[in-house]
Design a protein around this motif. Structure first.
Motif, PDB file in Angstrom:
ATOM      1  N   VAL A  53      -6.934 -22.951  25.993  1.00 23.21           N
ATOM      2  CA  VAL A  53      -8.924 -23.126  25.858  1.00 23.21           C
ATOM      3  C   VAL A  53      -9.132 -23.844  27.495  1.00 23.21           C
ATOM      4  O   VAL A  53      -8.165 -24.981  27.133  1.00 23.21           O
ATOM      5  N   THR A  54      -9.934 -23.337  28.152  1.00 29.07           N
ATOM      6  CA  THR A  54      -9.977 -24.133  29.230  1.00 29.07           C
ATOM      7  C   THR A  54     -12.076 -25.058  29.162  1.00 29.07           C
ATOM      8  O   THR A  54     -11.994 -25.842  30.007  1.00 29.07           O
ATOM      9  N   MET A  55     -12.368 -24.885  28.431  1.00 25.88           N
ATOM     10  CA  MET A  55     -13.220 -25.546  27.944  1.00 25.88           C
ATOM     11  C   MET A  55     -13.876 -25.645  26.640  1.00 25.88           C
ATOM     12  O   MET A  55     -13.385 -25.085  25.846  1.00 25.88           O
ATOM     13  N   LEU A  56     -14.035 -27.124  26.376  1.00 27.89           N
ATOM     14  CA  LEU A  56     -14.415 -27.798  25.128  1.00 27.89           C
ATOM     15  C   LEU A  56     -15.854 -28.403  25.258  1.00 27.89           C
ATOM     16  O   LEU A  56     -16.646 -28.534  25.929  1.00 27.89           O
ATOM     17  N   ALA A  57     -16.549 -27.894  23.930  1.00 27.79           N
ATOM     18  CA  ALA A  57     -17.829 -27.959  23.551  1.00 27.79           C
ATOM     19  C   ALA A  57     -17.960 -29.427  22.319  1.00 27.79           C
ATOM     20  O   ALA A  57     -17.740 -29.429  21.793  1.00 27.79           O
ATOM     21  N   ASP A  58     -19.369 -30.139  22.651  1.00 29.76           N
ATOM     22  CA  ASP A  58     -19.405 -30.687  21.630  1.00 29.76           C
ATOM     23  C   ASP A  58     -20.889 -31.435  21.478  1.00 29.76           C
ATOM     24  O   ASP A  58     -21.337 -31.398  22.506  1.00 29.76           O
ATOM     25  N   SER A  59     -21.549 -31.790  20.574  1.00 25.56           N
ATOM     26  CA  SER A  59     -22.957 -32.553  20.867  1.00 25.56           C
ATOM     27  C   SER A  59     -23.492 -33.848  21.101  1.00 25.56           C
ATOM     28  O   SER A  59     -24.021 -34.078  21.134  1.00 25.56           O
ATOM     29  N   LYS A  60     -22.168 -34.944  21.368  1.00 23.10           N
ATOM     30  CA  LYS A  60     -21.918 -36.551  21.093  1.00 23.10           C
ATOM     31  C   LYS A  60     -22.125 -35.960  23.039  1.00 23.10           C
ATOM     32  O   LYS A  60     -20.711 -35.940  23.253  1.00 23.10           O
ATOM     33  N   VAL A  61     -22.929 -37.213  23.558  1.00 23.08           N
ATOM     34  CA  VAL A  61     -22.037 -37.563  25.061  1.00 23.08           C
ATOM     35  C   VAL A  61     -20.976 -38.472  25.226  1.00 23.08           C
ATOM     36  O   VAL A  61     -20.521 -38.494  25.956  1.00 23.08           O
ATOM     37  N   SER A  62     -21.386 -39.410  23.912  1.00 22.98           N
ATOM     38  CA  SER A  62     -20.207 -40.593  22.884  1.00 22.98           C
ATOM     39  C   SER A  62     -18.954 -39.767  23.190  1.00 22.98           C
ATOM     40  O   SER A  62     -17.577 -39.868  23.600  1.00 22.98           O
ATOM     41  N   ASN A  63     -18.708 -38.063  22.575  1.00 25.17           N
ATOM     42  CA  ASN A  63     -17.395 -38.043  22.226  1.00 25.17           C
ATOM     43  C   ASN A  63     -16.689 -37.234  23.816  1.00 25.17           C
ATOM     44  O   ASN A  63     -16.010 -36.856  24.009  1.00 25.17           O
ATOM     45  N   LEU A  64     -17.579 -36.631  24.745  1.00 24.18           N
ATOM     46  CA  LEU A  64     -17.380 -36.129  26.538  1.00 24.18           C
ATOM     47  C   LEU A  64     -16.848 -37.021  27.129  1.00 24.18           C
ATOM     48  O   LEU A  64     -15.569 -36.649  27.151  1.00 24.18           O
ATOM     49  N   LYS A  65     -16.944 -37.949  26.777  1.00 27.03           N
ATOM     50  CA  LYS A  65     -16.922 -39.435  27.463  1.00 27.03           C
ATOM     51  C   LYS A  65     -15.167 -39.656  26.908  1.00 27.03           C
ATOM     52  O   LYS A  65     -14.425 -40.088  27.721  1.00 27.03           O
ATOM     53  N   LYS A  66     -15.249 -39.988  25.493  1.00 29.02           N
ATOM     54  CA  LYS A  66     -13.633 -40.233  24.491  1.00 29.02           C
ATOM     55  C   LYS A  66     -12.990 -39.600  25.462  1.00 29.02           C
ATOM     56  O   LYS A  66     -11.733 -39.613  25.602  1.00 29.02           O
ATOM     57  N   MET A  67     -13.566 -38.047  25.499  1.00 19.87           N
ATOM     58  CA  MET A  67     -12.211 -37.020  25.332  1.00 19.87           C
ATOM     59  C   MET A  67     -11.981 -37.064  27.771  1.00 19.87           C
ATOM     60  O   MET A  67     -10.728 -36.794  27.767  1.00 19.87           O
ATOM     61  N   ARG A  68     -13.319 -36.881  28.301  1.00 19.28           N
ATOM     62  CA  ARG A  68     -12.870 -37.092  29.683  1.00 19.28           C
ATOM     63  C   ARG A  68     -12.035 -38.252  30.121  1.00 19.28           C
ATOM     64  O   ARG A  68     -10.511 -38.998  30.606  1.00 19.28           O
ATOM     65  N   GLU A  69     -12.243 -39.502  29.256  1.00 20.03           N
ATOM     66  CA  GLU A  69     -11.812 -41.145  29.570  1.00 20.03           C
ATOM     67  C   GLU A  69     -10.282 -40.955  29.152  1.00 20.03           C
ATOM     68  O   GLU A  69      -9.763 -41.341  29.799  1.00 20.03           O
ATOM     69  N   GLY A  70     -10.110 -40.214  28.179  1.00 16.88           N
ATOM     70  CA  GLY A  70      -8.724 -39.616  27.401  1.00 16.88           C
ATOM     71  C   GLY A  70      -8.327 -39.107  28.265  1.00 16.88           C
ATOM     72  O   GLY A  70      -6.431 -39.175  27.309  1.00 16.88           O
ATOM     73  N   GLY A  71      -7.881 -38.970  29.152  1.00 17.20           N
ATOM     74  CA  GLY A  71      -7.703 -37.955  29.922  1.00 17.20           C
ATOM     75  C   GLY A  71      -7.546 -36.301  29.943  1.00 17.20           C
ATOM     76  O   GLY A  71      -6.224 -35.087  30.374  1.00 17.20           O
ATOM     77  N   ILE A  72      -8.310 -35.908  28.590  1.00 21.23           N
ATOM     78  CA  ILE A  72      -8.201 -34.133  28.765  1.00 21.23           C
ATOM     79  C   ILE A  72      -8.674 -33.162  29.692  1.00 21.23           C
ATOM     80  O   ILE A  72      -9.863 -34.089  29.999  1.00 21.23           O
ATOM     81  N   LEU A  73      -7.863 -32.384  30.321  1.00 20.68           N
ATOM     82  CA  LEU A  73      -8.359 -31.832  31.308  1.00 20.68           C
ATOM     83  C   LEU A  73      -9.107 -30.471  31.100  1.00 20.68           C
ATOM     84  O   LEU A  73      -8.411 -29.612  30.615  1.00 20.68           O
ATOM     85  N   ALA A  74     -10.359 -30.288  30.737  1.00 19.50           N
ATOM     86  CA  ALA A  74     -10.889 -29.148  30.461  1.00 19.50           C
ATOM     87  C   ALA A  74     -12.384 -29.431  31.264  1.00 19.50           C
ATOM     88  O   ALA A  74     -13.302 -30.250  31.387  1.00 19.50           O
ATOM     89  N   THR A  75     -13.534 -28.629  31.207  1.00 15.07           N
ATOM     90  CA  THR A  75     -14.550 -28.012  31.707  1.00 15.07           C
ATOM     91  C   THR A  75     -15.508 -28.564  30.210  1.00 15.07           C
ATOM     92  O   THR A  75     -14.792 -27.980  29.467  1.00 15.07           O
ATOM     93  N   PHE A  76     -16.136 -29.307  30.070  1.00 15.24           N
ATOM     94  CA  PHE A  76     -16.494 -30.456  29.334  1.00 15.24           C
ATOM     95  C   PHE A  76     -18.145 -29.676  29.050  1.00 15.24           C
ATOM     96  O   PHE A  76     -18.909 -29.824  29.726  1.00 15.24           O
ATOM     97  N   LEU A  77     -18.419 -29.491  27.551  1.00 16.21           N
ATOM     98  CA  LEU A  77     -19.737 -29.067  27.742  1.00 16.21           C
ATOM     99  C   LEU A  77     -20.713 -29.451  26.614  1.00 16.21           C
ATOM    100  O   LEU A  77     -20.440 -29.297  25.226  1.00 16.21           O
TER     101      LEU A  77
END
Length: 361
Positions: A53-77
């Motif tokens: 899977v290349t795209m991850l989606a979440d309803s919370k900006v804080s969760n997107l921030k957590k995943m990006r800072e956690g090194g998850i390589l994906a497109t964030f929606l």
């Protein structure tokens, strides 16, 4: 291990995600995995990405921030309706966002220009469920204005069904969304990479239709995490429905009257409850309550029944299970219970990882 705890089987998550990716790909629909039900959990996100899977989606900006800072390589929606006050952080942490308000899109454009980036958006169309979305009659005017904005790129249209009003995705609704997309592309001479037809509730439509139209994208959360079709909560064939297991501990076990006695008033949550008189019965207390999980969404494979719940106690009738103090009782969870358990800081999260996944995670 301590209690209460939520046991998370990553091998089963990976299986569900990979299987659904393959199923939808057969009709050329790509999926993004929705992480809002697990609060953007980094290990779960990594498991999802490991399946391709290349795209991850979440309803919370804080969760997107957590995943990006956690090194998850994906497109964030960002699938939650963007807040005007969060425009700056949305530009920083989300690659794409679902939108329905022009004033918010204009603010996103302003911050995108300040950062020197182009933010991609999907315009959400109201198709009857009455959650977020632009009425179809007003969509053309919105598209016309959005296309003039600097810092913003329109990359798709989408809709959301079976969430607020319980309106199911159908052949007619997906055909209408396809027609709308076709009209926009032809009128404005643009290509929309994402025609996002909905969420896990689209499974029934997908299996029954021979022509998916222009629908090429779905946002899947519950079907990956719980293995069910949200329209009826029936298991989807070949998927695991026991990815998550909630464990609580017996803290008291006594014979007591089945009906509370004394002058009756409201309980701690403002309710006046009524109980059938069954005489004296065995009553057990579990060390888990509404601070931990939406107890109404729990189901045990033991022959027990839940009598009531407090903030940190759940009272059960253990019937003939021969429970003892310190014994553990396991529950499966529906989506609401999963969301609350993952959100609660009082529920320990235990990751169960197979040998094959250890090197990836």
């Amino acid at each position: 291990m301590g209690t209460p705890r939520l046991e998370i089987n990553h091998e089963k998550i990976a299986h569900n995600c990979a299987f659904l990716t393959q199923v939808y790909a057969a009709k050329k629909i790509s999926i993004c995995a929705v992480t809002k039900g697990v609060c953007g959990n980094i290990m779960i996100a990594q498991t999802l990405v490991s399946t391709g899977v290349t795209m991850l989606a979440d309803s919370k900006v804080s969760n997107l921030k957590k995943m990006r800072e956690g090194g998850i390589l994906a497109t964030f929606l960002l699938i939650g309706t963007p807040m005007l006050s969060q425009a700056r952080s949305i530009i920083k942490w989300a690659d794409i966002s679902n939108n329905s308000e022009l004033v918010v899109i204009e603010e996103l454009a302003r911050h995108a220009c300040i950062r020197g980036v182009t933010h991609k958006i999907i315009l959400m169309v109201e198709m009857g469920d009455l959650r977020e979305g632009i009425m179809p009659s007003r969509l053309d005017n919105m598209v016309k204005k959005v296309l003039k904005l600097k810092g913003i790129k329109l990359v798709g249209i989408g809709t959301n069904l079976a969430c607020f009003g319980g309106i199911q995705p159908s052949k007619d609704k997906m055909e209408l969304l396809s027609v709308i997309a076709e009209c926009i592309e032809q009128k404005y001479h643009i290509s929309l990479p994402y025609i996002s037809g909905g969420n896990s509730a689209n499974y029934g439509w997908f299996k029954s239709t021979h022509d998916i139209g222009k629908i090429n994208h779905l946002r899947l959360g519950e079907s990956i995490l719980l293995g069910v079709d949200p329209v009826n909560r029936r298991p989807i064939p070949n998927l695991y429905t026991d990815v998550f297991n909630l464990v609580a501990e017996v803290t008291e076990l006594k014979i007591k009257p089945s009906v509370p006695y004394g002058k009756k008033g409201q309980n701690a949550f403002g309710h006046i409850l009524h109980f059938p008189d069954r005489g004296k019965i065995s009553r057990a207390i579990l060390g888990i309550g509404l601070q931990d999980v939406d107890v109404s969404g729990l189901k045990s494979n033991l022959d027990i029944s839940i009598l009531g719940v407090g903030s940190d106690h759940t009272i059960i009738d253990p019937q003939k299970t021969n429970l003892k103090i310190g014994d553990e009782v396991s529950f499966s969870l529906n989506y609401a219970a999963l969301l609350s358990a993952m959100t609660s800081p009082y529920v320990e999260k235990i990751n169960i990882v197979s040998y094959e996944l250890e090197g990836i995670l």
